[in-house]
Design a protein around this motif. Structure first.
Motif: not given
Length: 267
Positions: A58-63
């Protein structure tokens, strides 16, 4: 016209004095070095494969979740950044270990940063962290062993009784000191907790007094009486250890007098 010129000059001055916003570029802090990965819990099979595809992070920046894959011909482990055909590679631990040279940065980042089994199935060897942990343990051991060395014999017996039980009553002072130091080195955290617990010493007095017949514990372990007269001293609260209960009772007004009498008789 002169007013327009003055207004224009003001606007130019304000623009010049505006605070400049820096374009902060996120630095890549990845350290280029050889890395070693080990299977958790000391597991060391001849070979153990872990998943190298159909895994997500899960990429928090990209969501959103991004698919991961380890290949031999791509410069990234993110599928959405790959170009052209993808030649899947296996990730195999040999005898519980996987050594990844610094040239294989993609695999290192996949294992160290993104793989869902990181710190679950395997972990990266961190020499600095291991050294820090070892130093912390050694400092606690040193503190415990110094406390054991300087502890008087009565308190030493009380603390050691928790470890070896009633056998401590048959040990010489030198045997007690030796085993106390070994206990402090083996389990320093527990030792320091016991050393700072007043009830440990009082509980030891209660046990020693019972062993010497100064006081008696009833067969149902519900009450203490004087050994000589049979006069009842206290009732043990339900579901409590009798010696712990007596140690607490020693701190009451009535219990303090009994404790002083017991201490004199033990000496």
């Amino acid at each position: 016209m002169a007013k327009k010129q003055e207004k224009l000059q003001e606007l130019i001055s304000e623009e010049v004095n505006l605070p400049q916003v820096e374009n902060k570029v996120k630095k890549d802090t990845w350290e280029i070095k050889d890395r070693v990965y080990l299977l958790k819990n000391g597991s060391a099979p001849l070979s153990k494969s872990i998943r190298s595809s159909n895994i997500f992070w899960f990429d928090e920046e990209k969501g959103y979740e991004r698919e991961l894959k380890y290949t031999s011909n791509q410069r990234t482990c993110f599928v959405d950044e790959m170009k052209g055909d993808q030649r899947l590679e296996h990730i195999v631990f040999r005898n519980g270990a996987l050594r990844v040279p610094k040239e294989k940065t993609v695999l290192q980042k996949l294992l160290s940063l993104y793989h869902p089994h990181k710190d679950v199935l395997f972990e990266e060897v961190n020499r600095v962290r291991e050294a820090e942990d070892e130093l912390d343990i050694m400092e606690v051991q040193l503190e415990a062993m110094n406390a054991a060395k300087n502890m008087d014999i009565d308190m030493s017996e009380a603390v050691l009784r928790v470890e070896v039980g009633s056998r401590v009553s048959e040990m010489s002072s030198k045997e007690i000191k030796r085993d106390l130091l070994l206990f402090a080195k083996k389990n320093p955290v527990l030792f320091l907790e016991l050393a700072n617990d007043d009830n440990v010493f009082l509980r030891n007095i209660a046990i020693a007094a019972t062993e010497d017949g100064i006081i008696k514990l009833s067969q149902d372990q519900r009450s203490f009486t004087w050994g000589s007269t049979g006069r009842k001293l206290m009732t043990v609260p339900f579901d409590e250890n009798p010696y712990s209960a007596l140690a607490h009772w020693f701190k009451t007004d009535e219990g303090t007098e009994v404790y002083s009498s017991i201490e004199k008789r033990l000496k």
